[in-house]
Enzyme design. Sequence first.
Site, short mmCIF file in Angstrom:
data_model
loop_
_atom_site.label_atom_id
_atom_site.label_comp_id
_atom_site.label_asym_id
_atom_site.label_seq_id
_atom_site.Cartn_x
_atom_site.Cartn_y
_atom_site.Cartn_z
N CYS A 107 -7.76 -1.44 5.86
CA CYS A 107 -6.69 -1.84 6.78
C CYS A 107 -7.13 -1.67 8.22
O CYS A 107 -7.55 -0.58 8.62
CB CYS A 107 -5.42 -1.04 6.54
SG CYS A 107 -4.10 -1.57 7.66
N GLY A 136 0.80 -1.22 0.00
CA GLY A 136 0.00 0.00 0.00
C GLY A 136 0.84 1.28 0.00
O GLY A 136 1.77 1.41 0.79
#
Lengths: 277, 307
Positions: free
Chosen positions: B134, B50
């Site tokens: 997340c 990410g």
Amino acid sequence: MQNLKTVILHNREIAPGYYRMAILAPGYPQTAKAGQFVMLRVQLQAQPLLRRPFGIFKTGTLPPECSGMPPREFVELVYKVVGSGTELMATLQRGDQVELLGPLGEGFVATEDENPILVGGGIGLVPLFKLAEDLCRQGRKVRLLMGGRTRDDILGITEFERLGVETYVSTDDGSLGEEGLVTAVLERKLAKYPGAQVYACGPTPMLNAVHAICATHSTPLQVSLEALMACGVGACLGCVVPGKEHREDEPDYLCTCRQGPVFDAELLQWPESGGAA
Amino acid sequence: MSQPTPSLAVELAGLALRNPVMPASGTFGYGQEFAPYLDLEKIGAVMTKGISLRPKAGNPTPRIAETSSGMLNAIGLQNVGIDAFIRDKVPYLQTLNTPVIVNFFGNQLHEYIEVAEKLSDIEAVDAVELNISCPNVKQGGIVFGTEPCAAAEVVSGVREKLNKPLIVKLTPNVTDITVMARAVEESGADVISCVNTLTGMAVDIEKQCLHLANGTGGLSGPAIKPVALRMVYQVVRAVSVPVIGIGGIMTAKDALEFLLVGATAVQVGTANLVNPGAMSEIVDGIEQFCRDKGIDDINQWIGSLQE
């Protein structure tokens, strides 16, 4: 670096709770450097799930088992049983299959300093053996300060001495060598041998104390760190440690598996107190 | 006589993959870390970790803990930031003959959009995966992933600025994942990937403390596969866009289960950490399964569950 599906050559207890395992590892005697490590997968099932990192103790070559067979190159690990992974390892026998990823990471850099001093605590003595071999091969006078809680934690003393290493032992309970901490011996040695280069591996409080002493004497120090790891190849970032410049708002993390496990102590952030040892 | 090689090629919103196997973000670094162990041109796509607008430090250590057939992580999305990613990581990714998908996230809506704009300009990036799921960051992330309105807002905002296929990655940490799936589909997701990790924790009874410095972490690995499979099954039936299945895939058999319930592709996560050659073995295993079953095109298998 390779991922080997290989077999165990031997696995035996060398002191209470400590085992020594040799694994067939083609190429390791040529490629593995002092201070590097491997990730070992002991079972190809989901439990335990993750590989375990182990510092390389030794590499070598055994003669062929029968004529016409190639010589058997191996890597040797020394480990302490501390959890489910190492408990399972202790049950393995010659011929059992394992997966070996490595050699991984950055190892020790043998510098030209006059007086190399190695400081190892407990299982932290393991990666120092290959370093001692390299330094002795260069004709250097190597001094090793071995520390442990009891005599059972002093590993490989005979083998170090066989290399020609001058060993000094201290144990917390006085059951072998002098009673007390290995750092007390280091203080004395640094006073006697200014201009030394120190290489250390052991528990964090010991490393903190070694760093504090070396900083006081302006002695260069390389440390080998232990960290929880999932991948060992720098992908998961589970094993990072704060670098010298690390601040909350300006991160400077170093990855133990890729940039270490051996670091120049100057690159790391240390407790200002000098640690708890 | 040898059997013909089955076709494993699949398509995700116009993105052609040579096979349905790709890494899950966060378990594959920026791709290059795995090159010594895995032929990156053997897998369907490369997925990078990410990326955010600015570099991110992540969480304090310890960041990982092992649990029964699973792993908890609380890395906290540590990454180099989009500018360093473009400067330092893209040149390598450009050399690959494999589609590149970049996972990205933000703390606030405008950050998601700014990163999406920058990713639009990079030719080497074939698709993006929007992380609204997340569990390890305090700001952003999970809020966008658990509230349908917030998810729709970020997805449509990103969609507007993006000229590439948009994959949206969902969290399993919701009451009904199909609600989130429909919300992101309606606001412009071309593909849905699910699931991210399940929030969990581990404690040490000897030291009487938490294992992770963050307290909680994301559970992944074989332990979560049945939960993930159920959710993928539900999402496939709730939306009309392709779905990528994620969650505890360790073997070709696991991957085939996700494809059977209707996932067009799969992401392999924790298995990469355990065995960096895992995806290659999974591709080989899928191919062998197809040969054994007389399946000449993997698309015949996808969604072929008999109910």
